[in-house]
Design a protein around this motif. Structure first.
Motif, PDB file in Angstrom:
ATOM      1  N   ALA A 127     -16.707  10.217  -6.839  1.00 41.27           N
ATOM      2  CA  ALA A 127     -16.810   9.152  -5.842  1.00 41.27           C
ATOM      3  C   ALA A 127     -16.297   9.636  -4.489  1.00 41.27           C
ATOM      4  O   ALA A 127     -16.897   9.351  -3.435  1.00 41.27           O
ATOM      5  CB  ALA A 127     -16.034   7.923  -6.298  1.00 41.27           C
ATOM      6  N   ARG A 128     -15.200  10.383  -4.491  1.00 37.58           N
ATOM      7  CA  ARG A 128     -14.633  10.916  -3.241  1.00 37.58           C
ATOM      8  C   ARG A 128     -15.601  11.886  -2.590  1.00 37.58           C
ATOM      9  O   ARG A 128     -15.768  11.909  -1.367  1.00 37.58           O
ATOM     10  CB  ARG A 128     -13.290  11.591  -3.545  1.00 37.58           C
ATOM     11  N   SER A 129     -16.265  12.700  -3.409  1.00 34.84           N
ATOM     12  CA  SER A 129     -17.239  13.657  -2.907  1.00 34.84           C
ATOM     13  C   SER A 129     -18.409  12.941  -2.229  1.00 34.84           C
ATOM     14  O   SER A 129     -18.863  13.344  -1.156  1.00 34.84           O
ATOM     15  CB  SER A 129     -17.740  14.522  -4.067  1.00 34.84           C
ATOM     16  N   LYS A 130     -18.880  11.872  -2.841  1.00 36.62           N
ATOM     17  CA  LYS A 130     -19.987  11.106  -2.249  1.00 36.62           C
ATOM     18  C   LYS A 130     -19.556  10.470  -0.927  1.00 36.62           C
ATOM     19  O   LYS A 130     -20.330  10.441   0.037  1.00 36.62           O
ATOM     20  CB  LYS A 130     -20.474  10.045  -3.228  1.00 36.62           C
ATOM     21  N   SER A 131     -18.345   9.965  -0.891  1.00 33.01           N
ATOM     22  CA  SER A 131     -17.821   9.359   0.329  1.00 33.01           C
ATOM     23  C   SER A 131     -17.732  10.398   1.447  1.00 33.01           C
ATOM     24  O   SER A 131     -18.105  10.133   2.599  1.00 33.01           O
ATOM     25  CB  SER A 131     -16.441   8.764   0.043  1.00 33.01           C
TER      26      SER A 131
END
Length: 125
Positions: A51-55
Protein backbone atom coordinates in the motif's frame (compact mmCIF):
# COMPACT_ATOMS: atom_id res chain seq x y z
CA UNK A 1 10.81 15.37 -22.55
CA UNK A 2 13.96 16.50 -20.80
CA UNK A 3 12.02 17.11 -17.61
CA UNK A 4 10.63 13.57 -17.74
CA UNK A 5 14.08 12.10 -18.27
CA UNK A 6 15.54 14.14 -15.42
CA UNK A 7 12.75 13.03 -13.14
CA UNK A 8 13.25 9.38 -14.05
CA UNK A 9 17.00 9.65 -13.69
CA UNK A 10 16.98 11.31 -10.29
CA UNK A 11 13.90 9.80 -8.70
CA UNK A 12 13.72 6.42 -10.33
CA UNK A 13 11.16 4.93 -12.63
CA UNK A 14 8.08 2.92 -11.90
CA UNK A 15 7.78 0.41 -9.14
CA UNK A 16 7.17 -2.66 -11.31
CA UNK A 17 10.28 -4.33 -9.91
CA UNK A 18 9.23 -3.61 -6.34
CA UNK A 19 5.67 -4.79 -6.99
CA UNK A 20 7.03 -8.05 -8.34
CA UNK A 21 9.34 -8.45 -5.35
CA UNK A 22 6.46 -7.79 -2.97
CA UNK A 23 4.30 -10.41 -4.70
CA UNK A 24 7.16 -12.93 -4.58
CA UNK A 25 7.75 -12.19 -0.90
CA UNK A 26 4.08 -12.70 -0.09
CA UNK A 27 4.12 -16.05 -1.86
CA UNK A 28 7.35 -17.10 -0.17
CA UNK A 29 6.14 -16.11 3.29
CA UNK A 30 3.05 -18.27 2.82
CA UNK A 31 5.30 -21.24 1.98
CA UNK A 32 8.18 -20.70 4.41
CA UNK A 33 6.74 -19.31 7.66
CA UNK A 34 4.97 -22.19 9.36
CA UNK A 35 3.71 -20.47 12.50
CA UNK A 36 0.33 -19.04 11.55
CA UNK A 37 0.48 -16.01 13.85
CA UNK A 38 3.96 -14.95 12.69
CA UNK A 39 3.02 -15.67 9.07
CA UNK A 40 -0.07 -13.44 9.33
CA UNK A 41 1.96 -10.67 10.96
CA UNK A 42 4.64 -10.91 8.27
CA UNK A 43 2.01 -10.81 5.54
CA UNK A 44 0.51 -7.71 7.16
CA UNK A 45 3.90 -5.98 7.01
CA UNK A 46 4.19 -6.85 3.31
CA UNK A 47 0.60 -5.77 2.65
CA UNK A 48 1.30 -2.41 4.30
CA UNK A 49 4.47 -2.05 2.25
CA UNK A 50 2.50 -2.73 -0.91
CA UNK A 51 0.00 0.00 0.00
CA UNK A 52 2.86 2.39 0.84
CA UNK A 53 4.51 1.61 -2.49
CA UNK A 54 1.31 2.43 -4.38
CA UNK A 55 0.94 5.68 -2.46
CA UNK A 56 4.52 6.65 -3.27
CA UNK A 57 4.06 5.78 -6.94
CA UNK A 58 0.96 8.00 -7.07
CA UNK A 59 2.84 10.85 -5.42
CA UNK A 60 5.71 10.47 -7.90
CA UNK A 61 3.37 10.72 -10.85
CA UNK A 62 1.84 13.94 -9.59
CA UNK A 63 5.27 15.26 -8.59
CA UNK A 64 6.64 14.50 -12.05
CA UNK A 65 3.77 16.46 -13.59
CA UNK A 66 4.52 19.36 -11.23
CA UNK A 67 8.19 19.27 -12.20
CA UNK A 68 7.40 19.26 -15.91
CA UNK A 69 5.07 22.21 -15.42
CA UNK A 70 7.68 24.04 -13.35
CA UNK A 71 10.40 23.48 -15.94
CA UNK A 72 8.28 24.43 -18.93
CA UNK A 73 6.31 27.35 -17.53
CA UNK A 74 7.06 30.94 -18.34
CA UNK A 75 8.20 33.05 -15.42
CA UNK A 76 9.25 30.06 -13.34
CA UNK A 77 11.78 30.96 -10.72
CA UNK A 78 14.63 28.88 -9.41
CA UNK A 79 12.86 28.82 -6.06
CA UNK A 80 9.80 27.19 -7.69
CA UNK A 81 11.90 24.41 -9.17
CA UNK A 82 13.86 23.96 -5.95
CA UNK A 83 10.66 23.66 -3.92
CA UNK A 84 9.32 20.96 -6.24
CA UNK A 85 12.61 19.05 -6.15
CA UNK A 86 12.68 19.26 -2.37
CA UNK A 87 9.19 17.75 -2.11
CA UNK A 88 10.13 14.90 -4.45
CA UNK A 89 13.44 14.28 -2.73
CA UNK A 90 11.83 14.24 0.73
CA UNK A 91 9.17 11.80 -0.47
CA UNK A 92 11.92 9.53 -1.81
CA UNK A 93 13.79 9.65 1.50
CA UNK A 94 10.61 8.88 3.43
CA UNK A 95 9.79 5.96 1.16
CA UNK A 96 13.28 4.50 1.42
CA UNK A 97 13.13 4.79 5.22
CA UNK A 98 9.78 2.97 5.17
CA UNK A 99 11.31 0.18 3.06
CA UNK A 100 14.11 -0.24 5.58
CA UNK A 101 11.68 -0.16 8.50
CA UNK A 102 9.56 -2.87 6.85
CA UNK A 103 12.66 -5.02 6.40
CA UNK A 104 13.47 -4.72 10.11
CA UNK A 105 9.86 -5.50 11.03
CA UNK A 106 9.96 -8.64 8.91
CA UNK A 107 13.30 -9.63 10.41
CA UNK A 108 11.76 -9.52 13.87
CA UNK A 109 8.85 -11.72 12.81
CA UNK A 110 10.67 -14.64 11.21
CA UNK A 111 13.29 -17.05 12.44
CA UNK A 112 16.86 -16.96 11.18
CA UNK A 113 16.25 -20.05 9.06
CA UNK A 114 13.07 -18.58 7.58
CA UNK A 115 14.88 -15.32 6.81
CA UNK A 116 17.57 -17.24 4.95
CA UNK A 117 14.95 -19.10 2.95
CA UNK A 118 13.10 -15.92 2.16
CA UNK A 119 15.94 -13.57 1.27
CA UNK A 120 19.27 -15.36 0.92
CA UNK A 121 20.77 -15.08 -2.52
CA UNK A 122 21.52 -18.37 -4.22
CA UNK A 123 25.19 -19.25 -4.25
CA UNK A 124 26.67 -18.96 -7.74
CA UNK A 125 28.91 -21.70 -9.05
Amino acid sequence: MLAALLTLLLLGGGSAGLASAIADTQKDIKQVVVDESRRDDALTVVKNLKARSKSYEKFLKSGSMQMRAALSGAGVTEADVDATWEQLYQARQDFERDLIDARFELRELVTRDEWQQLFARPVSD
